[in-house]
Scaffold this motif. Structure first.
Motif, PDB file in Angstrom:
ATOM      1  N   HIS A 108       0.828  -1.207   0.000  1.00  0.00           N
ATOM      2  CA  HIS A 108       0.000   0.000   0.000  1.00  0.00           C
ATOM      3  C   HIS A 108       0.859   1.253   0.000  1.00  0.00           C
ATOM      4  O   HIS A 108       0.556   2.230  -0.704  1.00  0.00           O
ATOM      5  CB  HIS A 108      -0.931   0.012   1.218  1.00  0.00           C
ATOM      6  CG  HIS A 108      -1.972   1.079   1.157  1.00  0.00           C
ATOM      7  ND1 HIS A 108      -3.307   0.806   0.954  1.00  0.00           N
ATOM      8  CD2 HIS A 108      -1.889   2.435   1.229  1.00  0.00           C
ATOM      9  CE1 HIS A 108      -3.989   1.932   0.919  1.00  0.00           C
ATOM     10  NE2 HIS A 108      -3.156   2.944   1.081  1.00  0.00           N
ATOM     11  N   ASP A 112       0.455   4.407  -2.530  1.00  0.00           N
ATOM     12  CA  ASP A 112       0.129   5.715  -1.957  1.00  0.00           C
ATOM     13  C   ASP A 112       1.198   6.741  -2.334  1.00  0.00           C
ATOM     14  O   ASP A 112       0.889   7.845  -2.786  1.00  0.00           O
ATOM     15  CB  ASP A 112       0.010   5.597  -0.438  1.00  0.00           C
ATOM     16  CG  ASP A 112      -0.169   6.951   0.231  1.00  0.00           C
ATOM     17  OD1 ASP A 112      -1.070   7.691  -0.174  1.00  0.00           O
ATOM     18  OD2 ASP A 112       0.614   7.257   1.149  1.00  0.00           O
ATOM     19  N   TYR A 125      -5.378   7.078  -7.089  1.00  0.00           N
ATOM     20  CA  TYR A 125      -5.296   6.287  -5.856  1.00  0.00           C
ATOM     21  C   TYR A 125      -6.687   5.883  -5.393  1.00  0.00           C
ATOM     22  O   TYR A 125      -6.935   4.705  -5.063  1.00  0.00           O
ATOM     23  CB  TYR A 125      -4.561   7.108  -4.802  1.00  0.00           C
ATOM     24  CG  TYR A 125      -4.605   6.551  -3.398  1.00  0.00           C
ATOM     25  CD1 TYR A 125      -3.897   5.397  -3.058  1.00  0.00           C
ATOM     26  CD2 TYR A 125      -5.344   7.199  -2.405  1.00  0.00           C
ATOM     27  CE1 TYR A 125      -3.929   4.897  -1.772  1.00  0.00           C
ATOM     28  CE2 TYR A 125      -5.372   6.717  -1.112  1.00  0.00           C
ATOM     29  CZ  TYR A 125      -4.665   5.563  -0.795  1.00  0.00           C
ATOM     30  OH  TYR A 125      -4.697   5.079   0.487  1.00  0.00           O
ATOM     31  N   MET A 129      -8.253   2.004  -5.107  1.00  0.00           N
ATOM     32  CA  MET A 129      -8.806   1.517  -3.850  1.00  0.00           C
ATOM     33  C   MET A 129     -10.252   1.058  -4.011  1.00  0.00           C
ATOM     34  O   MET A 129     -10.664   0.038  -3.436  1.00  0.00           O
ATOM     35  CB  MET A 129      -8.707   2.620  -2.793  1.00  0.00           C
ATOM     36  CG  MET A 129      -7.298   2.806  -2.235  1.00  0.00           C
ATOM     37  SD  MET A 129      -6.754   1.409  -1.230  1.00  0.00           S
ATOM     38  CE  MET A 129      -7.802   1.632   0.215  1.00  0.00           C
ATOM     39  N   TYR A 133     -11.240  -2.776  -3.389  1.00  0.00           N
ATOM     40  CA  TYR A 133     -11.857  -2.932  -2.074  1.00  0.00           C
ATOM     41  C   TYR A 133     -13.249  -2.330  -1.983  1.00  0.00           C
ATOM     42  O   TYR A 133     -13.815  -2.257  -0.897  1.00  0.00           O
ATOM     43  CB  TYR A 133     -10.954  -2.316  -0.999  1.00  0.00           C
ATOM     44  CG  TYR A 133      -9.576  -2.938  -0.974  1.00  0.00           C
ATOM     45  CD1 TYR A 133      -9.397  -4.257  -0.562  1.00  0.00           C
ATOM     46  CD2 TYR A 133      -8.461  -2.223  -1.409  1.00  0.00           C
ATOM     47  CE1 TYR A 133      -8.140  -4.841  -0.562  1.00  0.00           C
ATOM     48  CE2 TYR A 133      -7.206  -2.799  -1.404  1.00  0.00           C
ATOM     49  CZ  TYR A 133      -7.040  -4.110  -0.988  1.00  0.00           C
ATOM     50  OH  TYR A 133      -5.802  -4.687  -0.994  1.00  0.00           O
ATOM     51  N   GLY A 137     -13.167   0.402   0.728  1.00  0.00           N
ATOM     52  CA  GLY A 137     -11.821   0.860   0.427  1.00  0.00           C
ATOM     53  C   GLY A 137     -11.784   2.328   0.030  1.00  0.00           C
ATOM     54  O   GLY A 137     -10.891   3.074   0.446  1.00  0.00           O
ATOM     55  N   ALA A 141      -9.879   5.278   2.028  1.00  0.00           N
ATOM     56  CA  ALA A 141      -8.863   6.070   1.339  1.00  0.00           C
ATOM     57  C   ALA A 141      -9.156   7.559   1.444  1.00  0.00           C
ATOM     58  O   ALA A 141      -8.248   8.370   1.668  1.00  0.00           O
ATOM     59  CB  ALA A 141      -8.779   5.647  -0.123  1.00  0.00           C
ATOM     60  N   MET A 155      -3.741   1.359   6.904  1.00  0.00           N
ATOM     61  CA  MET A 155      -4.088   1.176   5.500  1.00  0.00           C
ATOM     62  C   MET A 155      -3.319   0.001   4.901  1.00  0.00           C
ATOM     63  O   MET A 155      -3.866  -0.787   4.109  1.00  0.00           O
ATOM     64  CB  MET A 155      -3.791   2.458   4.716  1.00  0.00           C
ATOM     65  CG  MET A 155      -4.591   3.675   5.169  1.00  0.00           C
ATOM     66  SD  MET A 155      -6.391   3.465   4.986  1.00  0.00           S
ATOM     67  CE  MET A 155      -6.548   3.488   3.192  1.00  0.00           C
ATOM     68  N   PHE A 159      -5.624  -2.863   3.641  1.00  0.00           N
ATOM     69  CA  PHE A 159      -5.775  -2.688   2.198  1.00  0.00           C
ATOM     70  C   PHE A 159      -4.392  -2.797   1.539  1.00  0.00           C
ATOM     71  O   PHE A 159      -3.821  -1.794   1.102  1.00  0.00           O
ATOM     72  CB  PHE A 159      -6.415  -1.336   1.879  1.00  0.00           C
ATOM     73  CG  PHE A 159      -7.693  -1.071   2.638  1.00  0.00           C
ATOM     74  CD1 PHE A 159      -8.887  -1.651   2.238  1.00  0.00           C
ATOM     75  CD2 PHE A 159      -7.691  -0.244   3.760  1.00  0.00           C
ATOM     76  CE1 PHE A 159     -10.060  -1.410   2.937  1.00  0.00           C
ATOM     77  CE2 PHE A 159      -8.854   0.003   4.457  1.00  0.00           C
ATOM     78  CZ  PHE A 159     -10.053  -0.586   4.056  1.00  0.00           C
ATOM     79  N   LEU A 161      -3.187  -3.874  -1.276  1.00  0.00           N
ATOM     80  CA  LEU A 161      -3.043  -3.607  -2.711  1.00  0.00           C
ATOM     81  C   LEU A 161      -2.057  -4.561  -3.399  1.00  0.00           C
ATOM     82  O   LEU A 161      -1.448  -4.229  -4.410  1.00  0.00           O
ATOM     83  CB  LEU A 161      -2.627  -2.149  -2.961  1.00  0.00           C
ATOM     84  CG  LEU A 161      -3.738  -1.111  -2.735  1.00  0.00           C
ATOM     85  CD1 LEU A 161      -3.176   0.306  -2.797  1.00  0.00           C
ATOM     86  CD2 LEU A 161      -4.849  -1.286  -3.786  1.00  0.00           C
TER      87      LEU A 161
END
Length: 208
Positions: A108, A112, A125, A129, A133, A137, A141, A155, A159, A161
């Motif tokens: 993540h 990011d 981004y 997300m 998600y 998500g 975010a 995060m 999440f 990623l």
């Protein structure tokens, strides 16, 4: 066998360039015709020993030689959690499918930093997300970015990623049982577990 190998090279301050590559390069080059690809303009300025093992090519992900890549039998992309060293590698991997060596299961922070920091694209981004998600998500975010509702550790854990890092790949190589189990659970790619070379020093804390 001809192999393309995308990874950071010395003097990049990352354990993938300093330790992992040094640990596998002799055996990898012995059994293949190896090309190391880098977007670094100053790789090993005072040390050309890499060229004893492989051809070194520099590239720009926007102007790479696709015909040359296609001449190899396999292409490997080393992806870690620092966008400074792995952004260009990930960009190429999405356009020329190959085998991803995934050095960090949760990436993540990579996305990011890439979308919001390097590309100045918070909308991108948010889009990723939401794609991976859903509404949960996207909401997380937006709270993270706009209101400080969660920190980066939260995060990353909730999440990761990981799937975005593996988008369009053909197969995955990981280094831990946890990573193997989680990537296998996606049921999207063949996955192999390859421990880090035994000769490496203890892992650094830079997570790159």
């Amino acid at each position: 066998m001809k192999i393309n190998w995308f990874c950071p090279l010395p003097p990049a301050k990352t354990s993938i360039a300093d330790d992992y590559l040094a640990g596998i390069l002799p055996s990898l080059s012995t059994n293949s015709e190896l090309t190391l690809w880098t977007d670094q303009s100053s790789w090993a300025l005072n040390d050309r020993r890499l060229e004893n093992y492989a051809t070194v090519r520099t590239y720009d992900p926007r102007r790479i030689s696709w015909p040359e890549l296609h001449r190899a039998d396999a292409t490997f992309y080393n992806i870690g959690n620092n966008h400074l060293y792995h952004a260009s590698i990930w960009e190429v991997s999405r356009r020329h499918p190959g085998i991803v060596v995934l050095h960090d299961l949760r990436v993540h922070n990579f996305f990011d930093s890439l979308y919001r920091g390097r590309w100045r694209d918070p909308a991108g981004y948010f889009r990723e997300m939401h794609r991976y998600y859903g509404d949960e998500g996207l909401r997380a975010a937006m709270e993270f970015v706009n209101y400080g509702g969660a920190n980066i550790d939260y995060m990353t854990q909730h999440f990761p990623l990981t799937e975005l890092a593996l988008e369009n790949c053909l197969a995955v190589v990981v280094h831990t049982q946890e990573a193997f189990a989680q990537v296998e659970a996606f049921k999207q790619w063949p996955v192999a577990l390859a421990s880090l070379p035994r000769s490496l020093p203890p892992a650094r804390e830079d997570n790159v």
